[in-house]
Design an enzyme around this catalytic site. Structure first.
Site, mmCIF file in Angstrom:
data_model
loop_
_atom_site.group_PDB
_atom_site.id
_atom_site.type_symbol
_atom_site.label_atom_id
_atom_site.label_comp_id
_atom_site.label_asym_id
_atom_site.label_seq_id
_atom_site.Cartn_x
_atom_site.Cartn_y
_atom_site.Cartn_z
ATOM 1 N N GLU A 1 -7.306 -6.558 -2.300
ATOM 2 C CA GLU A 1 -6.790 -5.192 -2.231
ATOM 3 C C GLU A 1 -5.373 -5.233 -2.841
ATOM 4 O O GLU A 1 -5.224 -5.355 -4.035
ATOM 5 C CB GLU A 1 -6.830 -4.719 -0.781
ATOM 6 C CG GLU A 1 -6.546 -3.239 -0.620
ATOM 7 C CD GLU A 1 -6.437 -2.851 0.839
ATOM 8 O OE1 GLU A 1 -6.919 -1.772 1.196
ATOM 9 O OE2 GLU A 1 -5.838 -3.614 1.631
ATOM 10 N N GLU B 1 0.829 -1.206 0.000
ATOM 11 C CA GLU B 1 0.000 0.000 0.000
ATOM 12 C C GLU B 1 0.866 1.259 0.000
ATOM 13 O O GLU B 1 1.034 1.932 1.019
ATOM 14 C CB GLU B 1 -0.964 -0.045 1.187
ATOM 15 C CG GLU B 1 -1.927 -1.216 1.069
ATOM 16 C CD GLU B 1 -2.780 -1.436 2.316
ATOM 17 O OE1 GLU B 1 -2.862 -0.536 3.173
ATOM 18 O OE2 GLU B 1 -3.357 -2.533 2.435
ATOM 19 N N GLU C 1 -9.434 3.749 1.196
ATOM 20 C CA GLU C 1 -9.347 3.993 2.642
ATOM 21 C C GLU C 1 -8.330 5.098 2.957
ATOM 22 O O GLU C 1 -8.503 5.849 3.915
ATOM 23 C CB GLU C 1 -8.987 2.705 3.389
ATOM 24 C CG GLU C 1 -7.651 2.120 2.979
ATOM 25 C CD GLU C 1 -7.281 0.840 3.742
ATOM 26 O OE1 GLU C 1 -7.825 0.609 4.814
ATOM 27 O OE2 GLU C 1 -6.431 0.091 3.232
ATOM 28 N N HIS D 1 -17.147 -10.668 7.034
ATOM 29 C CA HIS D 1 -15.823 -10.065 7.222
ATOM 30 C C HIS D 1 -15.001 -10.904 8.172
ATOM 31 O O HIS D 1 -15.463 -11.272 9.250
ATOM 32 C CB HIS D 1 -15.961 -8.637 7.768
ATOM 33 C CG HIS D 1 -14.656 -7.896 7.763
ATOM 34 N ND1 HIS D 1 -14.178 -7.210 8.853
ATOM 35 C CD2 HIS D 1 -13.721 -7.763 6.796
ATOM 36 C CE1 HIS D 1 -13.010 -6.670 8.542
ATOM 37 N NE2 HIS D 1 -12.717 -6.990 7.309
ATOM 38 N N HIS D 2 -13.777 -11.221 7.756
ATOM 39 C CA HIS D 2 -12.827 -11.965 8.567
ATOM 40 C C HIS D 2 -11.516 -11.181 8.667
ATOM 41 O O HIS D 2 -10.587 -11.432 7.899
ATOM 42 C CB HIS D 2 -12.530 -13.329 7.929
ATOM 43 C CG HIS D 2 -13.612 -14.344 8.095
ATOM 44 N ND1 HIS D 2 -13.647 -15.517 7.375
ATOM 45 C CD2 HIS D 2 -14.696 -14.375 8.916
ATOM 46 C CE1 HIS D 2 -14.704 -16.240 7.747
ATOM 47 N NE2 HIS D 2 -15.370 -15.551 8.669
ATOM 48 N N GLU D 3 -11.441 -10.234 9.568
ATOM 49 C CA GLU D 3 -10.139 -9.590 9.823
ATOM 50 C C GLU D 3 -9.339 -10.539 10.707
ATOM 51 O O GLU D 3 -9.871 -11.090 11.675
ATOM 52 C CB GLU D 3 -10.332 -8.235 10.517
ATOM 53 C CG GLU D 3 -9.039 -7.544 10.927
ATOM 54 C CD GLU D 3 -8.075 -7.303 9.760
ATOM 55 O OE1 GLU D 3 -8.456 -6.606 8.810
ATOM 56 O OE2 GLU D 3 -6.942 -7.834 9.804
ATOM 57 N N HIS E 1 -7.989 -8.436 1.893
ATOM 58 C CA HIS E 1 -7.240 -7.177 1.962
ATOM 59 C C HIS E 1 -5.907 -7.468 2.644
ATOM 60 O O HIS E 1 -5.754 -8.482 3.317
ATOM 61 C CB HIS E 1 -8.035 -6.120 2.729
ATOM 62 C CG HIS E 1 -9.051 -5.449 1.855
ATOM 63 N ND1 HIS E 1 -9.244 -4.085 1.828
ATOM 64 C CD2 HIS E 1 -9.908 -5.969 0.944
ATOM 65 C CE1 HIS E 1 -10.190 -3.797 0.955
ATOM 66 N NE2 HIS E 1 -10.619 -4.927 0.407
ATOM 67 N N GLU E 2 -4.933 -6.583 2.406
ATOM 68 C CA GLU E 2 -3.544 -6.861 2.813
ATOM 69 C C GLU E 2 -3.192 -8.285 2.361
ATOM 70 O O GLU E 2 -2.693 -9.112 3.139
ATOM 71 C CB GLU E 2 -3.317 -6.711 4.334
ATOM 72 C CG GLU E 2 -3.647 -5.345 4.869
ATOM 73 C CD GLU E 2 -5.149 -5.118 5.003
ATOM 74 O OE1 GLU E 2 -5.847 -6.039 5.454
ATOM 75 O OE2 GLU E 2 -5.624 -4.034 4.621
HETATM 76 C C1 NOJ Z 1 -7.778 -2.688 6.187
HETATM 77 C C2 NOJ Z 1 -8.704 -2.874 5.033
HETATM 78 O O1 NOJ Z 1 -8.117 -2.487 3.823
HETATM 79 C C3 NOJ Z 1 -9.950 -2.084 5.334
HETATM 80 O O2 NOJ Z 1 -10.831 -2.143 4.231
HETATM 81 C C4 NOJ Z 1 -10.597 -2.630 6.581
HETATM 82 O O3 NOJ Z 1 -11.700 -1.838 6.907
HETATM 83 C C5 NOJ Z 1 -9.624 -2.624 7.762
HETATM 84 N N1 NOJ Z 1 -8.376 -3.216 7.376
HETATM 85 C C6 NOJ Z 1 -10.172 -3.374 8.945
HETATM 86 O O4 NOJ Z 1 -10.297 -4.735 8.640
HETATM 87 CA CA CA Z 2 -5.659 -2.038 3.462
#
Ligand code: NOJ
Ligand code: CA
Length: 684
Positions: free
Chosen positions: A482, A176, A488, A378-380, A463-464
């Site tokens: 992403e 990024e 963002e 969503h799976h962070e 993402h990431e």
């Molecule tokens: C980074 C992601 O790119 C973003 O879209 C997300 O909201 C945050 N992480 C939290 O998971």
């Molecule tokens: Ca990101």
């Protein structure tokens, strides 16, 4: 054989006889690109590439360093050469174009050590009219079961000078970054795709295809314009550990006279295996909104408490807005336990099944179904892949039961901060070790997730992530990701995505595949009044839906902001997300790009254009339309006095004009501006 090798090494002689035909070379179907693979007088495997007889990549070594054995670098001989060719067309279940032609010539050169107990590998090359790829194949062989690769010795020794567009590899972030634009001989260590335009106008982009169970390739400049592959590191010592037989990913180089040739090339997809999932019609390309931008603005929080965004009530409001405006999906972030405290680069507390008490997931799912809207899960992970993998099955099973068929995941951790297990045989999780987002462990992890999701008929959007290497062909539920600076950053970063960023993405990151950029910030406002303005016109936000390809596209802004700009929302509602054809109509690397795409299964075309900090007028030939047919073009363009870097960012003009094949459409773009258009049969 000996004489030929001597000739290959003698540069003076080679220069005198450029058309000298070596046995171990293969040309593209049109004959313009020629790749030669051989071993030199010291037995060092190498390759060399010409285009139109001009050397583009000069003598470049091939080979490996190992952590537990002699390097595979010298003392090899060619023991066999085989050739093949193909001309096939295959169909994408979704994509930038429906049909993809794979037209190439192939050559496999087998190398063996000149030794009593020779180790062997071969180099497989495929040459297309718009570039080439090569990979190493290690056959099963006596006395060598496991390859422990310290690094690759693959070089890209360029014989050209020019400009490069790239982002750094091995630094703290993943991918990024804003792009660097430098002379080729000023690149440091770059992620791929890295794109170059030579002083003679040749367009080049270096990347890799089919990154499976291997470490991602960075390109490190050694000296001048000589680059070497360096693999993303691993805490296990060797960067790659593989049992034989195996093959590496393809190292790919796109080559074209113009930017469209780079953008429209399918060589990376062609170098991936065909679809292994069968019928994936359960994945529907779609547009979505989400409980998302409000967290990035800090209006609400992912964490529980008084500012919690993912409440049952808030979710229902978003669902109502989605239903009223035709959005199939609504992403809900921060619904699950684990966000309180330090989740960044840690993720030890995440549950992928347990909702916060103020989020009644069963009720929200019921309400969404009643309204004909799909929740996007969503799976962070905070980069903790062990915690995630342990819960993967349960997490996907829950979503499947609730009718959730798309999941966004996240790996928010600094580069090198992915938490994995030490994988010790006796006690595989006795200790945490830290890995890179694009190392072999992560290549394995992402495919574990994609395959588990497919078993539950779920599409994934990390993402990431690890970079895209075309694996969507093999696993078409890997629909987007992403892997670059997205919208963002316009909420909270300084600097924001500068006007050149998207025109740079088009010719770099986007060459690798779809991106979940999350466009559609119609308010053009980031977090708070202290932040600099978001450098964009309103029309530019609409252009992103065509310029940045993804089969899922977000309308990122708050629902009230989307509603406040109805002309913008109107285009977002109308634009397609899946295509039969895609063409770059006009553009220059890093400066501007105009796309035309025809909607999947339809006749409507959508156009989008973006420019950098320079205003630009484009004259677009509408030759792509059917003959003898009247169309109406609706154009959303920068209005009178619009300025993406000034006060007048919202000025937008919407006009309709009757057009036919052969007409020219003249459109002006403000600085940091753009336009979008829809071209339909008139009377429809
Ligand atoms: C980074 C992601 O790119 C973003 O879209 C997300 O909201 C945050 N992480 C939290 O998971
Ligand atoms: Ca990101």
């Amino acid at each position: 054989m000996l004489t030929r090798k001597k000739l290959a090494l003698g540069t003076a002689l080679f220069a005198l006889a450029p058309s000298l035909a070596f046995a171990d070379e293969v040309a593209s179907p049109d004959g313009r690109i020629v790749v030669e693979v051989d071993a030199d007088g010291e037995g060092k495997p190498f390759y060399r590439v010409t285009r139109d007889g001009e050397e583009v990549i000069s003598y470049s070594t091939l080979g490996f360093n190992l952590t537990d054995g002699d390097p595979l670098r010298r003392n090899f001989e060619v023991v066999g050469v085989t050739r093949a060719q193909a001309d096939e067309t295959w169909e994408q279940p979704w994509g930038e174009r429906r049909y993809v032609r794979d037209h190439h010539r192939a050559m496999t050169v087998a190398f063996a050590e000149k030794d009593d107990t020779p180790r062997s590998f071969s180099v497989q090359v495929r040459v297309f009219d718009d570039g080439f790829g090569f990979r190493y194949e290690f056959p099963q062989q006596p006395g060598w079961d496991v390859a422990r690769i310290a690094d690759e010795l693959t070089e890209f020794n360029l014989s050209v000078s020019g400009t490069a567009w790239w982002i750094p590899a091995g630094d703290w972030n993943r991918y990024e970054y804003l792009y660097e634009t430098t002379p080729i001989d000023a690149v440091s260590t770059a992620h791929t795709p890295i794109t170059m335009v030579t002083d003679t106008g040749l367009h080049l982009s270096f990347h890799e295809a089919a990154l499976v169970d291997y470490s991602g390739m960075w390109l490190k400049r050694i000296a001048g314009t000589r680059f070497r592959a360096t693999l993303s590191p691993s805490s296990r010592g060797a960067k790659v550990v593989r049992e034989l037989p195996f093959h590496t990913p393809w190292r790919t180089v796109r080559m074209s006279d113009d930017p469209a040739g780079l953008v429209e090339s399918d060589i990376d997809l062609n170098l991936n295996e065909p679809n292994k999932l069968g019928d994936v019609s359960w994945f529907e390309p779609h547009k979505y909104i989400g409980i998302w931008w409000e967290m990035h603005l800090e209006d609400s929080s992912w964490a529980s408490g008084p500012k919690h965004g993912a409440t049952t009530e808030n979710a229902k409001e978003y669902i109502d807005f989605a239903a009223a405006n035709g959005f199939r999906g609504i992403l809900i972030e921060g619904w699950n336990v684990g966000w309180d405290g330090n989740w960044f680069g840690n993720g030890r507390d995440y549950s992928f099944t347990q909702a916060y008490p103020d989020f009644d997931i069963e009720e929200v799912a019921r309400y969404a179904a009643e309204k004909g809207v799909r929740i996007i899960g969503h799976h962070e992970t905070g980069g903790n892949i062990e915690v995630y993998e342990r819960q993967l099955e349960d997490g996907f099973a829950l979503y499947e039961r609730l009718g959730i068929d798309a999941v966004k995941s996240g790996y928010v951790a600094d580069a090198g901060g992915i938490i994995a297990c030490n994988a010790d045989e006796a006690d595989p999780c006795a200790e945490e070790i830290f890995e890179w987002h694009d190392g072999q462990r992560m290549a394995q992890h992402h495919l574990n997730v994609v395959k588990a999701a497919a078993r539950h008929r779920i599409a994934v959007n990390p993402h990431e992530p690890i970079k895209d290497t075309g694996l969507r062909r093999t696993y078409p539920n890997w629909v987007s990701r992403e892997g670059a600076r997205g919208a963002e950053y316009d909420a909270w970063a300084v600097p924001k995505n500068d006007p050149g960023h998207v025109p740079e993405l088009v010719y770099t990151r986007m060459l690798s595949g779809p991106m979940d950029y999350t466009p559609g910030v119609l308010s053009l406002e980031g977090r708070g009044a202290t932040q600099p303005d978001l450098p964009s016109t309103l029309a530019r936000q609409l252009a992103f839906y065509v310029v940045i390809y993804s089969p899922i596209q977000m309308a990122a802004d708050l629902p009230e902001n989307l509603a406040a700009w109805p002309q913008g929302l109107d285009f977002i509602k109308r634009v397609a997300v899946d295509w039969d054809e895609s063409h770059l109509l006009a553009g220059e690397v890093g400066k501007y790009a105009v796309f035309a795409r025809r909607a999947r299964g339809g006749d409507a075309w959508y156009l989008g254009g973006v420019t950098d900090e320079d205003p630009r007028d484009v004259s677009l030939s509408l030759d792509f339309l059917y003959p003898d047919t009247e169309y109406v073009a609706t154009i959303w363009e920068d209005g009178e006095g619009a300025d993406g870097l000034g006060d007048n960012r919202h000025a937008m003009n919407v006009r309709e004009v009757i057009v036919r094949k052969g007409d020219t459409l003249d459109i002006g773009m403000a600085r940091a501006g753009g336009f979008a258009a829809e071209i339909k049969f008139s009377g429809e």
